[in-house]
Design a protein around this motif. Structure first.
Motif, PDB file in Angstrom:
ATOM      1  N   PHE A   1      10.490  -5.716   3.455  1.00  0.00           N
ATOM      2  CA  PHE A   1      11.728  -6.431   3.773  1.00  0.00           C
ATOM      3  C   PHE A   1      12.669  -6.460   2.572  1.00  0.00           C
ATOM      4  O   PHE A   1      13.541  -7.320   2.478  1.00  0.00           O
ATOM      5  N   ASP A   2      12.502  -5.465   1.659  1.00  0.00           N
ATOM      6  CA  ASP A   2      13.355  -5.410   0.477  1.00  0.00           C
ATOM      7  C   ASP A   2      14.642  -4.613   0.703  1.00  0.00           C
ATOM      8  O   ASP A   2      15.402  -4.382  -0.242  1.00  0.00           O
ATOM      9  N   ALA A   3      14.890  -4.181   1.958  1.00  0.00           N
ATOM     10  CA  ALA A   3      16.203  -3.617   2.293  1.00  0.00           C
ATOM     11  C   ALA A   3      17.203  -4.734   2.609  1.00  0.00           C
ATOM     12  O   ALA A   3      18.366  -4.462   2.905  1.00  0.00           O
TER      13      ALA A   3
ATOM     14  N   GLY B   1       0.749  -1.254   0.000  1.00  0.00           N
ATOM     15  CA  GLY B   1       0.000   0.000   0.000  1.00  0.00           C
ATOM     16  C   GLY B   1       0.777   1.301   0.000  1.00  0.00           C
ATOM     17  O   GLY B   1       0.233   2.339  -0.371  1.00  0.00           O
ATOM     18  N   HIS B   2       2.057   1.297   0.399  1.00  0.00           N
ATOM     19  CA  HIS B   2       2.667   2.587   0.768  1.00  0.00           C
ATOM     20  C   HIS B   2       2.983   3.515  -0.404  1.00  0.00           C
ATOM     21  O   HIS B   2       3.266   4.689  -0.185  1.00  0.00           O
ATOM     22  N   HIS B   3       2.914   3.006  -1.654  1.00  0.00           N
ATOM     23  CA  HIS B   3       3.096   3.915  -2.801  1.00  0.00           C
ATOM     24  C   HIS B   3       1.780   4.520  -3.277  1.00  0.00           C
ATOM     25  O   HIS B   3       1.783   5.422  -4.123  1.00  0.00           O
TER      26      HIS B   3
ATOM     27  N   GLU C   1       4.698  -4.639   3.364  1.00  0.00           N
ATOM     28  CA  GLU C   1       4.842  -3.839   2.139  1.00  0.00           C
ATOM     29  C   GLU C   1       5.637  -4.675   1.130  1.00  0.00           C
ATOM     30  O   GLU C   1       5.144  -5.679   0.662  1.00  0.00           O
ATOM     31  N   GLY C   2       6.928  -4.299   0.843  1.00  0.00           N
ATOM     32  CA  GLY C   2       7.708  -5.030  -0.151  1.00  0.00           C
ATOM     33  C   GLY C   2       8.514  -6.180   0.425  1.00  0.00           C
ATOM     34  O   GLY C   2       8.358  -6.557   1.593  1.00  0.00           O
ATOM     35  N   GLY C   3       9.404  -6.711  -0.419  1.00  0.00           N
ATOM     36  CA  GLY C   3      10.195  -7.900  -0.063  1.00  0.00           C
ATOM     37  C   GLY C   3      10.025  -8.913  -1.173  1.00  0.00           C
ATOM     38  O   GLY C   3       8.954  -9.524  -1.275  1.00  0.00           O
ATOM     39  N   TYR C   4      11.047  -9.080  -2.040  1.00  0.00           N
ATOM     40  CA  TYR C   4      10.833  -9.803  -3.297  1.00  0.00           C
ATOM     41  C   TYR C   4      11.740 -11.010  -3.497  1.00  0.00           C
ATOM     42  O   TYR C   4      11.596 -11.731  -4.475  1.00  0.00           O
ATOM     43  N   ASP C   5      12.686 -11.227  -2.583  1.00  0.00           N
ATOM     44  CA  ASP C   5      13.443 -12.477  -2.604  1.00  0.00           C
ATOM     45  C   ASP C   5      12.737 -13.418  -1.632  1.00  0.00           C
ATOM     46  O   ASP C   5      12.644 -13.134  -0.430  1.00  0.00           O
TER      47      ASP C   5
ATOM     48  N   TRP D   1      10.102   0.992   6.994  1.00  0.00           N
ATOM     49  CA  TRP D   1      11.502   0.649   6.733  1.00  0.00           C
ATOM     50  C   TRP D   1      11.677  -0.132   5.419  1.00  0.00           C
ATOM     51  O   TRP D   1      12.726  -0.721   5.188  1.00  0.00           O
ATOM     52  N   ASP D   2      10.668  -0.104   4.563  1.00  0.00           N
ATOM     53  CA  ASP D   2      10.813  -0.628   3.201  1.00  0.00           C
ATOM     54  C   ASP D   2      11.961   0.138   2.522  1.00  0.00           C
ATOM     55  O   ASP D   2      12.183   1.310   2.813  1.00  0.00           O
ATOM     56  N   VAL D   3      12.690  -0.516   1.609  1.00  0.00           N
ATOM     57  CA  VAL D   3      13.836   0.147   0.963  1.00  0.00           C
ATOM     58  C   VAL D   3      13.379   1.290   0.062  1.00  0.00           C
ATOM     59  O   VAL D   3      14.148   2.198  -0.245  1.00  0.00           O
ATOM     60  N   HIS D   4      12.099   1.254  -0.357  1.00  0.00           N
ATOM     61  CA  HIS D   4      11.539   2.321  -1.184  1.00  0.00           C
ATOM     62  C   HIS D   4      10.795   3.326  -0.310  1.00  0.00           C
ATOM     63  O   HIS D   4      10.169   2.936   0.678  1.00  0.00           O
ATOM     64  N   HIS D   5      10.841   4.587  -0.704  1.00  0.00           N
ATOM     65  CA  HIS D   5      10.120   5.606   0.065  1.00  0.00           C
ATOM     66  C   HIS D   5       8.613   5.443  -0.115  1.00  0.00           C
ATOM     67  O   HIS D   5       8.129   5.197  -1.216  1.00  0.00           O
TER      68      HIS D   5
END
Ligand SMILES: [Zn+2]
Length: 309
Positions: free
Chosen positions: A245-247, A123-125, A287-291, A161-165
């Motif tokens: 968790f994509d950081a 959702g954060h974008h 939010e994200g995390g793709y691996d 704390w997603d790697v994307h803003h």
């Protein structure tokens, strides 16, 4: 200490094209990780869908109607290249928002101490009236406004704390002094927003961009010296984590080198603050995390820490 896990099969039904990083397998690996006996104390609930009226807590009703039309192929809605519209897209987005609302309801009512909603789309974008970056409805912002409307919460802090803003959350909260939005991210990555000078109308936005390649040192410093003190000063009634968790070092979309230990540390730091500040109330939304491997391991340590295990 009790922790709620909210999910729903709509996260698995929602299809993106073959090869798309934001895919149903993300939720499958999380579910497998949390099925282990180690997590037997987790309280588990199926999400119910959010109503369009609940989604309108963070978006104009006209935008939600435009989303519905676009998903039926009968209209257009403002969006960028990283979103696509299918017949089931809005329904899945409403379930995703519904999970965040349910996770919030159970924490605010005191039924559980904290909660984690593992749903997609993320959702954060998603901005006030624009779908962006795999996101259609801003689950974290909807959850924050729900806590205010249904439970009279005055101030909510959202930590991302997603790697994307989280451009969308920032956009929705920019003029809203009752919600603080704090983010660590890499400016060089999509959506290229989140400069330190972007502070919101009342200083309620706190951006802490990190240098590419950071192995957690700058991340922990930003948390300790900037974000956690800002949240403490804000004195929120609830802390919502936009948990991407994509950081992680192995993520294909990120350029940071965080590890599971960094996510466990950050979770514990937020829990310490929440214990002092808001009766330990934390709602975490995926939010994200793709691996897939690092996503499942990172979620496992995040939930493990939330459980106080
Ligand atoms: Zn991301």
């Amino acid at each position: 200490m009790s922790t709620l896990y909210v999910s729903h099969s709509s996260a698995l039904d929602y299809e993106t094209p073959l090869g798309h990083p934001e895919r149903a397998d993300r939720i499958r690996v999380i579910e497998r990780a949390l099925e282990r006996s180690h997590f037997s104390a987790l309280i588990r609930e199926q999400a119910i869908t959010a109503t369009p009226e609940q989604a309108a807590l963070a978006h104009p009703a006209e935008y939600i109607q435009a989303l519905a039309n676009a998903c039926q192929g009968t209209g257009t809605v403002a969006h960028d290249d990283d979103v696509a519209f299918y017949p089931g897209t809005l329904a899945s987005a409403l379930f995703s928002a519904g999970a965040a609302i349910q996770a919030t309801h159970e924490v605010m009512s005191g039924a559980v101490t904290n909660s984690f909603a593992a749903m997609r789309p993320p959702g954060h974008h998603a901005e006030h009236a624009c779908a962006k970056g795999f996101c259609y409805l801003n689950n974290a912002a909807i959850a924050a406004r729900y806590a205010q409307k249904a439970f009279g919460a005055e101030r909510i802090a959202i930590l991302d704390w997603d790697v994307h803003h989280g451009n969308g959350t920032q956009d929705i909260c920019w003029h809203d002094p009752s919600i603080m939005y704090c983010s660590t991210h890499v400016l060089a990555l999509y959506p290229h927003t989140g400069d330190i000078t972007e502070t919101g109308e009342t200083g309620n936005i706190v951006n802490a961009p990190l240098p590419e390649g950071d192995d957690g040192g700058f991340f922990r410093l930003a948390m300790e010296e900037k974000i956690l003190p800002a949240i403490q000063n804000f004195a929120p009634d609830l802390i919502i984590i936009s948990a991407g968790f994509d950081a992680h070092w192995s993520d294909p979309l990120g350029t940071l080198n965080l590890t599971e230990a960094d996510f466990a540390w950050a979770t514990a730091q937020v829990m310490e603050l929440a214990a002092r500040q808001c009766n330990s109330r934390i709602v975490s939304v995926l939010e994200g995390g793709y691996d897939l491997q690092s996503l499942s391991r990172s979620v496992a340590v995040h939930v493990d820490t939330l459980m106080g295990a």
